[in-house]
Design an enzyme around this catalytic site. Structure first.
Site, PDB file in Angstrom:
ATOM      1  N   LEU A   4       0.834  -1.207   0.000  1.00 26.66           N
ATOM      2  CA  LEU A   4       0.000   0.000   0.000  1.00 26.66           C
ATOM      3  C   LEU A   4       0.871   1.260   0.000  1.00 26.66           C
ATOM      4  O   LEU A   4       0.574   2.233  -0.693  1.00 26.66           O
ATOM      5  CB  LEU A   4      -0.934  -0.014   1.215  1.00 26.66           C
ATOM      6  CG  LEU A   4      -2.105  -1.002   1.098  1.00 26.66           C
ATOM      7  CD1 LEU A   4      -2.701  -1.310   2.462  1.00 26.66           C
ATOM      8  CD2 LEU A   4      -3.182  -0.469   0.161  1.00 26.66           C
TER       9      LEU A   4
ATOM     10  N   ARG B 114      -3.652  -3.924  13.064  1.00 29.56           N
ATOM     11  CA  ARG B 114      -3.732  -4.543  14.385  1.00 29.56           C
ATOM     12  C   ARG B 114      -3.818  -6.060  14.239  1.00 29.56           C
ATOM     13  O   ARG B 114      -4.262  -6.580  13.211  1.00 29.56           O
ATOM     14  CB  ARG B 114      -4.937  -4.021  15.170  1.00 29.56           C
ATOM     15  CG  ARG B 114      -6.321  -4.366  14.589  1.00 29.56           C
ATOM     16  CD  ARG B 114      -6.982  -5.466  15.390  1.00 29.56           C
ATOM     17  NE  ARG B 114      -8.259  -5.908  14.865  1.00 29.56           N
ATOM     18  CZ  ARG B 114      -8.402  -6.894  13.990  1.00 29.56           C
ATOM     19  NH1 ARG B 114      -7.362  -7.513  13.512  1.00 29.56           N
ATOM     20  NH2 ARG B 114      -9.599  -7.272  13.578  1.00 29.56           N
TER      21      ARG B 114
ATOM     22  N   LYS C  75     -14.751 -15.066  19.023  1.00 30.71           N
ATOM     23  CA  LYS C  75     -15.254 -15.265  17.653  1.00 30.71           C
ATOM     24  C   LYS C  75     -15.143 -16.739  17.246  1.00 30.71           C
ATOM     25  O   LYS C  75     -16.031 -17.286  16.604  1.00 30.71           O
ATOM     26  CB  LYS C  75     -14.472 -14.378  16.688  1.00 30.71           C
ATOM     27  CG  LYS C  75     -15.098 -14.275  15.314  1.00 30.71           C
ATOM     28  CD  LYS C  75     -14.539 -13.098  14.535  1.00 30.71           C
ATOM     29  CE  LYS C  75     -15.230 -12.910  13.215  1.00 30.71           C
ATOM     30  NZ  LYS C  75     -14.730 -11.743  12.484  1.00 30.71           N
TER      31      LYS C  75
ATOM     32  N   ARG D 141      -6.429  -1.170   8.246  1.00 32.60           N
ATOM     33  CA  ARG D 141      -7.476  -0.196   7.914  1.00 32.60           C
ATOM     34  C   ARG D 141      -6.838   0.959   7.146  1.00 32.60           C
ATOM     35  O   ARG D 141      -5.880   1.567   7.631  1.00 32.60           O
ATOM     36  CB  ARG D 141      -8.136   0.288   9.188  1.00 32.60           C
ATOM     37  CG  ARG D 141      -9.376   1.085   8.934  1.00 32.60           C
ATOM     38  CD  ARG D 141     -10.163   1.278  10.205  1.00 32.60           C
ATOM     39  NE  ARG D 141     -10.797   0.061  10.666  1.00 32.60           N
ATOM     40  CZ  ARG D 141     -11.084  -0.184  11.952  1.00 32.60           C
ATOM     41  NH1 ARG D 141     -10.767   0.686  12.886  1.00 32.60           N
ATOM     42  NH2 ARG D 141     -11.672  -1.311  12.296  1.00 32.60           N
TER      43      ARG D 141
ATOM     44  N   GLU E 127      -7.272  -9.146   6.483  1.00 36.56           N
ATOM     45  CA  GLU E 127      -8.456  -8.356   6.139  1.00 36.56           C
ATOM     46  C   GLU E 127      -8.037  -6.906   5.956  1.00 36.56           C
ATOM     47  O   GLU E 127      -7.391  -6.330   6.836  1.00 36.56           O
ATOM     48  CB  GLU E 127      -9.527  -8.437   7.236  1.00 36.56           C
ATOM     49  CG  GLU E 127     -10.779  -7.670   6.818  1.00 36.56           C
ATOM     50  CD  GLU E 127     -11.797  -7.462   7.941  1.00 36.56           C
ATOM     51  OE1 GLU E 127     -12.895  -7.999   7.828  1.00 36.56           O
ATOM     52  OE2 GLU E 127     -11.470  -6.770   8.907  1.00 36.56           O
TER      53      GLU E 127
ATOM     54  N   HIS F 295     -18.605   2.372  17.311  1.00 28.35           N
ATOM     55  CA  HIS F 295     -17.855   1.360  18.059  1.00 28.35           C
ATOM     56  C   HIS F 295     -18.061   1.550  19.564  1.00 28.35           C
ATOM     57  O   HIS F 295     -18.199   0.592  20.317  1.00 28.35           O
ATOM     58  CB  HIS F 295     -16.372   1.475  17.686  1.00 28.35           C
ATOM     59  CG  HIS F 295     -15.578   0.278  18.081  1.00 28.35           C
ATOM     60  ND1 HIS F 295     -14.749   0.270  19.163  1.00 28.35           N
ATOM     61  CD2 HIS F 295     -15.499  -0.957  17.542  1.00 28.35           C
ATOM     62  CE1 HIS F 295     -14.190  -0.917  19.277  1.00 28.35           C
ATOM     63  NE2 HIS F 295     -14.630  -1.681  18.303  1.00 28.35           N
TER      64      HIS F 295
HETATM   65  P1  0O2 Z   1     -12.616  -5.507  15.565  1.00 30.56           P
HETATM   66  O1  0O2 Z   1     -12.383  -4.977  16.924  1.00 30.56           O
HETATM   67  O2  0O2 Z   1     -12.684  -4.412  14.526  1.00 30.56           O
HETATM   68  O3  0O2 Z   1     -11.713  -6.614  15.177  1.00 30.56           O
HETATM   69  P2  0O2 Z   1     -16.526 -12.684   9.133  1.00 30.56           P
HETATM   70  O4  0O2 Z   1     -15.189 -12.058   9.555  1.00 30.56           O
HETATM   71  O5  0O2 Z   1     -16.862 -12.433   7.720  1.00 30.56           O
HETATM   72  O6  0O2 Z   1     -16.600 -14.091   9.516  1.00 30.56           O
HETATM   73  P3  0O2 Z   1     -17.823 -10.555  10.440  1.00 30.56           P
HETATM   74  O7  0O2 Z   1     -16.914 -10.404  11.596  1.00 30.56           O
HETATM   75  O8  0O2 Z   1     -19.283 -10.288  10.701  1.00 30.56           O
HETATM   76  O9  0O2 Z   1     -17.688 -12.022   9.919  1.00 30.56           O
HETATM   77  O10 0O2 Z   1     -17.310  -9.672   9.220  1.00 30.56           O
HETATM   78  P4  0O2 Z   1     -17.673  -8.228   8.692  1.00 30.56           P
HETATM   79  O11 0O2 Z   1     -19.129  -7.926   8.738  1.00 30.56           O
HETATM   80  O12 0O2 Z   1     -17.060  -8.148   7.329  1.00 30.56           O
HETATM   81  O13 0O2 Z   1     -17.011  -7.161   9.643  1.00 30.56           O
HETATM   82  C1  0O2 Z   1     -16.157  -7.351  10.665  1.00 30.56           C
HETATM   83  C2  0O2 Z   1     -15.429  -6.063  11.059  1.00 30.56           C
HETATM   84  O14 0O2 Z   1     -15.939  -4.923  10.359  1.00 30.56           O
HETATM   85  C3  0O2 Z   1     -15.643  -5.732  12.524  1.00 30.56           C
HETATM   86  O15 0O2 Z   1     -14.656  -6.384  13.256  1.00 30.56           O
HETATM   87  C4  0O2 Z   1     -15.482  -4.210  12.546  1.00 30.56           C
HETATM   88  O16 0O2 Z   1     -14.119  -3.843  12.487  1.00 30.56           O
HETATM   89  C5  0O2 Z   1     -16.115  -3.822  11.245  1.00 30.56           C
HETATM   90  N1  0O2 Z   1     -17.573  -3.607  11.374  1.00 30.56           N
HETATM   91  C6  0O2 Z   1     -18.533  -4.354  10.799  1.00 30.56           C
HETATM   92  N2  0O2 Z   1     -19.754  -3.873  11.080  1.00 30.56           N
HETATM   93  C7  0O2 Z   1     -19.565  -2.781  11.848  1.00 30.56           C
HETATM   94  C8  0O2 Z   1     -20.463  -1.820  12.450  1.00 30.56           C
HETATM   95  O17 0O2 Z   1     -21.665  -1.897  12.347  1.00 30.56           O
HETATM   96  N3  0O2 Z   1     -19.875  -0.810  13.168  1.00 30.56           N
HETATM   97  C9  0O2 Z   1     -18.524  -0.691  13.318  1.00 30.56           C
HETATM   98  N4  0O2 Z   1     -18.058   0.320  14.037  1.00 30.56           N
HETATM   99  N5  0O2 Z   1     -17.658  -1.592  12.771  1.00 30.56           N
HETATM  100  C10 0O2 Z   1     -18.171  -2.604  12.043  1.00 30.56           C
HETATM  101  P5  0O2 Z   1     -14.913  -6.956  14.709  1.00 30.56           P
HETATM  102  O18 0O2 Z   1     -14.474  -8.370  14.729  1.00 30.56           O
HETATM  103  O19 0O2 Z   1     -16.333  -6.724  15.128  1.00 30.56           O
HETATM  104  O20 0O2 Z   1     -14.056  -6.139  15.687  1.00 30.56           O
END
Ligand code: 0O2
Length: 228
Positions: free
Chosen positions: A43, A65, A75, A103, A165, A181
């Site tokens: 990147l 992270r 999870k 990110r 990711e 968040h």
């Molecule tokens: P953290 O603390 O960021 O690591 P999958 O991974 O596909 O099996 P998942 O986890 O539902 O299933 O995937 P998805 O929907 O692609 O998104 C996961 C991550 O996207 C989250 O990580 C958040 O970082 C972000 N995210 C998704 N939806 C939301 C939301 O509604 N609000 C916010 N603020 N962030 C979101 P984690 O694991 O939840 O946490």
């Protein structure tokens, strides 16, 4: 079966302790750390090239992270309820795609798609999955482009593919996500519904703002070309 009868917190605690003290876990985390470095470098190279050619940076900042042991176990237990202590590392690699997370924060939406395309076109990158929450926002208003990539990491033992990711967002989307968040970690707020609705409305305002800013930049660039 024993897993299903134990309270989640008890089980999580047991597994987290086992994970954190294990050599296999350390080695696995090191692989994810290296994969983050690989993708971050890619990147940064793209950013430098854009900056030379077009005199602008496609992204404002990159954050990365490793998922914490607590988040990993919680999870994992949701995805693999029959998880056994001896198979934890294998289960992490098989079931979790976001242990290594990057990110990328861009000023403009157009740059998100340009950067993502340039990244996935690279011949050592394998695109596993795309979730475009910009074109298809979540019902709460969440917007970002998520890519799950596999990148080769060259270790002493040889080449190994590792999943990363990458989340791409605009500055405005990132601002929204950080406020949202905070809400996720608050339990039983009396005015939760009102907050959720306000956040949804803000997400729409932000989407409108991102479109306007994109349009302004396009107008400036078109003006530049006419002057040349
Ligand atoms: P953290 O603390 O960021 O690591 P999958 O991974 O596909 O099996 P998942 O986890 O539902 O299933 O995937 P998805 O929907 O692609 O998104 C996961 C991550 O996207 C989250 O990580 C958040 O970082 C972000 N995210 C998704 N939806 C939301 C939301 O509604 N609000 C916010 N603020 N962030 C979101 P984690 O694991 O939840 O946490």
């Amino acid at each position: 079966m024993e897993n299903k009868n134990m309270k989640l917190s008890e089980l999580s605690y047991k597994y987290i302790n086992l994970l954190e003290t294990g050599q296999k876990y350390m080695e696995l985390m090191n692989k994810y750390r290296c994969a983050i470095m690989e993708v971050e470098t890619k990147l940064n190279v793209l950013n430098a090239e854009f900056s030379m050619q077009y005199d602008r940076n496609p992204f404002e900042s990159i954050k990365s992270r490793l998922k914490s042991p607590v988040s990993i176990i919680e999870k994992l237990l949701r995805k693999d309820p029959d998880l056994m202590p001896e198979g934890m590392e294998e289960s992490i690699e098989k079931n979790l795609y976001d242990v290594a997370g990057i990110r990328v924060i861009c000023a403009f939406q157009e740059d998100i798609y340009s950067l993502a395309d340039l990244l996935i076109q690279q011949d050592d990158i394998r695109l596993i999955r795309t979730k475009d929450y910009i074109k298809n926002p979540k019902p709460n208003g969440y917007r970002s482009l998520h890519l799950i990539l596999e990148v080769p990491v060259f270790l002493k033992s040889g080449k190994t593919p590792v999943k990363v990711e990458v989340q791409f967002r605009t500055i405005a989307m990132d601002f929204w996500a950080s406020v949202d968040h905070k809400l996720r970690y608050k339990k039983n707020l009396p005015n939760e519904e009102e907050i959720v609705e306000k956040l949804r409305q803000c997400a729409n305002v932000i989407a409108g703002l991102d479109n306007e800013m994109q349009e302004i930049r396009s107008m400036i660039e078109t003006g530049d070309q006419r002057q040349d």
